[in-house]
Design a protein around this motif. Structure first.
Motif, PDB file in Angstrom:
ATOM      1  N   ARG A  27       0.812  -1.218   0.000  1.00  8.41           N
ATOM      2  CA  ARG A  27       0.000   0.000   0.000  1.00  8.41           C
ATOM      3  C   ARG A  27       0.846   1.271   0.000  1.00  8.41           C
ATOM      4  O   ARG A  27       0.306   2.373   0.056  1.00  8.41           O
ATOM      5  CB  ARG A  27      -0.931   0.002   1.223  1.00  8.41           C
ATOM      6  N   LYS A  28       2.157   1.086  -0.027  1.00  9.54           N
ATOM      7  CA  LYS A  28       3.080   2.213  -0.050  1.00  9.54           C
ATOM      8  C   LYS A  28       4.001   2.085  -1.267  1.00  9.54           C
ATOM      9  O   LYS A  28       4.187   0.995  -1.804  1.00  9.54           O
ATOM     10  CB  LYS A  28       3.937   2.244   1.219  1.00  9.54           C
ATOM     11  N   SER A  75      -2.831  -3.585   7.348  1.00  7.96           N
ATOM     12  CA  SER A  75      -2.211  -2.435   8.016  1.00  7.96           C
ATOM     13  C   SER A  75      -2.126  -1.308   7.012  1.00  7.96           C
ATOM     14  O   SER A  75      -2.568  -1.451   5.864  1.00  7.96           O
ATOM     15  CB  SER A  75      -0.815  -2.810   8.531  1.00  7.96           C
ATOM     16  N   ASP A  76      -1.548  -0.190   7.418  1.00 12.48           N
ATOM     17  CA  ASP A  76      -1.425   0.906   6.460  1.00 12.48           C
ATOM     18  C   ASP A  76      -0.337   0.634   5.428  1.00 12.48           C
ATOM     19  O   ASP A  76      -0.219   1.363   4.437  1.00 12.48           O
ATOM     20  CB  ASP A  76      -1.153   2.226   7.184  1.00 12.48           C
ATOM     21  N   GLU A  77       0.463  -0.444   5.644  1.00 14.38           N
ATOM     22  CA  GLU A  77       1.546  -0.785   4.726  1.00 14.38           C
ATOM     23  C   GLU A  77       1.185  -1.897   3.752  1.00 14.38           C
ATOM     24  O   GLU A  77       1.630  -1.901   2.606  1.00 14.38           O
ATOM     25  CB  GLU A  77       2.789  -1.217   5.504  1.00 14.38           C
TER      26      GLU A  77
END
Length: 615
Positions: free
Chosen positions: A17-18, A247-249
């Motif tokens: 996601r990054k 997660s945000d990653e």
């Protein structure tokens, strides 16, 4: 498991996601995603050793450049083979630009499998051949990015032929041999239709809502679409397992909870179960939703996952296997006449070890109760010697069976090969008092009984116990599976052969022909899917009668040591594994119509002497 069976498959999905620069800065490598995919697959290598494959989709690639890549392997260590080849490619790049790993853009442009969407698969072949062409993921390519699809799954379908008809496709020879090929055609058929309505932004929920109701089987599937969207979906009964972590990653999914926990070092409550009929859908921007695609049905998650297939490192599975063994302590105590002084406990390595711990715990509980009762009964007549003797009494445990590496032989004649089979396991000498001790060994399940008869029982007999008791942490396996486990021929099952032997002993073989005629009538009227008539084969006999006959069948004719077989009950199985109630291999209670069709077809094959699959 003494009788190895091919089973299951393993799925690994990662969505970064990054940007790659983020992982380089935080973790010191742009290879973060690939490294995690490798670990996620290795931590599930128990789920498939016939082959492996990975697919990658790269985001924001300029038109005209490739964005979907796939590689597969069916060598002896396929995961290592795949990632070794990727490593060699990077080493070659470093020869020309030593610091290329510090440049995310260059790495993404030059390393084919460095993508934001990653899909890995481990294969145990239950349908089709073991050629590399049958390894997942399968791919469909198209000039339009949104019509490109990579698909992999842990599943079996039992209506493959019908699927091709439903989408008006005349399958080729390859497609006929692969249920994934059928699934791919159906999913891609509806993907193309959705994409036509909204180019490069197809609604994956709509695609799955149209495609998956057509599938009869148990499945967890994952797909990567060329436009950057993706999904993971589980069948309506939850037959095959699926877990995810967000997660945000990263967004991650896999067939086993423990593999995600270990790979990403997260707590149990951070890894969620993808519920039956639900799909985890991720768009091209990395946004996600979990949507109910299929109506909620009765949960019938595979109980074999808990008994044997999944790795026992998951804390819930570990506790359940302990419970399976513990439940067997009472019938085992009865079988040894509560004589623990002259009983030795062991297990068939290595997958029965946890259930063995549970069995021993049950024995220790009983022994401790006896110690307390005896000490209290002495009153004031207590001496240090008597107390020492009582306190020091323990359950006798030994590592009796040792599984050697797989023996290979150039010998082809049956008599000599059978001699070699006897030595798959070895025995620890000096552990049993000759003609004094009863030997209890626990296995996680008994499928064919071949290894028990030709190797394990013969091996245990060399120690000259007064009795051999074989304990199974699973109930009697009576019926074929058609949802991902390679158990499709009735004649392979020792429980089925025991029932047939009992019919013959009673001189009632004609009754079997009556059952056969009933099944043939169902076939004639295209009603094989309506009911499981093979249950009638077992109906006249108690579980104990079948267990006793199994004990006879696994005892070599020349052996004069009594052998007893004790099985888990269905009730105790459900109490031990309350969330995985899929028990059709034991009860014949199939969750989908295709199961009934398969078991009835398997009976027809048996009665007609056909050594072929039931699906």
């Amino acid at each position: 498991m003494s009788d190895a069976i091919k089973h299951e498959c393993g799925l690994a999905y990662i969505r970064l996601r990054k940007p790659f620069s983020y992982y380089l800065q935080k973790y010191g490598t742009v290879m973060y995603g690939l490294n995690k995919l490798y670990l996620l697959m290795e931590k599930q290598h128990n789920r498939g050793q016939d082959g492996a494959g990975i697919a990658t989709v790269k985001l924001n690639i300029e038109p005209g450049h490739p964005f979907l890549y796939r590689t597969r392997s069916n060598v002896q260590q396929p995961i290592a083979d795949i990632f070794h080849k990727i490593g060699v490619e990077i080493q070659e790049l470093e020869k020309y630009q030593p610091d290329i790993k510090k440049h995310p853009g260059l790495m993404k442009g030059h390393v084919p499998f460095l993508g934001e969407l990653l899909l890995g698969h481990l294969r145990y072949g239950t349908q089709g051949k073991n050629n590399v062409e049958f390894c997942h993921p399968f791919i469909k390519r198209d000039l339009v990015p949104g019509k490109n699809l990579a698909l992999a799954g842990n599943f079996n379908l039992v209506n493959t032929e019908e699927l091709f008809d439903l989408v008006n496709i005349n399958p080729g020879d390859f497609q006929k041999q692969s249920d994934l090929a059928a699934m791919m055609e159906v999913v891609h058929h509806f993907l193309a239709k959705e994409d036509a309505l909204n180019p490069n932004h197809a609604d994956l929920a709509n695609v799955l809502k149209k495609a998956t109701p057509l599938f009869d089987g148990g499945y967890t599937i994952s797909g990567l679409v060329g436009n950057g969207s993706s999904f993971v979906m589980r069948d309506g009964h939850g037959i095959r397992p699926a877990y995810y972590y967000i997660s945000d990653e990263v967004i991650v999914a896999a067939s086993e909870r423990a593999s995600i926990r270990t790979t990403f070092n997260v707590g149990e409550n951070e890894v969620l179960e993808l519920m039956p009929g639900n799909a985890l859908i991720v768009d091209d921007k990395g946004n996600y939703k979990v949507e109910q695609v299929l109506p909620a049905k009765e949960r019938r998650a595979c109980s074999f996952e808990r008994i044997y297939f999944s790795r026992g490192s998951d804390e819930k599975i570990y506790r359940e296997r302990i419970a399976l063994g513990n439940h067997l302590s009472k019938p085992v105590l009865e079988a040894v006449n509560y004589d623990l002084k002259n009983t030795i406990f062991s297990y068939i390595p290595n997958t029965a070890e946890v259930a063995y711990f549970g069995l021993v715990k049950g024995m220790e509980t009983y022994l401790n109760q006896i110690k307390v009762q005896r000490i209290l009964s002495w009153g004031n007549d207590v001496t240090e010697e008597k107390l020492q003797e009582m306190v020091n009494r323990k359950i006798r445990q030994e590592k009796i069976a040792i599984k050697d590496v797989k023996l290979r032989t150039f010998i082809t004649e049956d008599s000599s090969r059978n001699e070699m089979v006897q030595h798959v396991y070895d025995v620890t000498y000096g552990t049993v008092r000759k003609n004094e001790d009863t030997l209890v060994v626990i296995d996680d399940s008994i499928v064919r009984g071949t290894t028990l008869k030709e190797s394990i029982v013969r091996m245990l007999a060399r120690l000259h116990p007064v009795k051999i008791i074989v304990v199974s942490s699973a109930p009697q396996i009576r019926y074929p599976d058609c949802y991902g486990i390679d158990m499709s021929k009735l004649g392979d099952f020792i429980a089925f052969r025991a029932a047939i032997a009992l019919w013959k002993e009673r001189g009632q073989e004609a009754e079997l022909d009556c059952i056969y005629q009933q099944v043939k009538e169902l076939q004639r009227t295209n009603q094989l899917h309506t009911e499981n008539l093979v249950r009638l084969v077992y109906k006249p006999f108690t579980p104990e009668e079948i267990s006793n006959k199994i004990a006879e069948l696994i005892t070599p004719v020349e052996l004069d040591i009594p052998v007893q077989v004790i099985y888990q009950t269905i009730e105790d199985l459900h109490e031990s594994c309350p969330t995985n109630t899929g028990d059709w291999y034991f009860t014949g209670n199939y969750p989908t119509p295709g199961g009934n069709r398969v078991v009835n077809k398997a009976f027809i094959n048996y009665m007609e002497g056909k050594d072929v699959r039931g699906y």
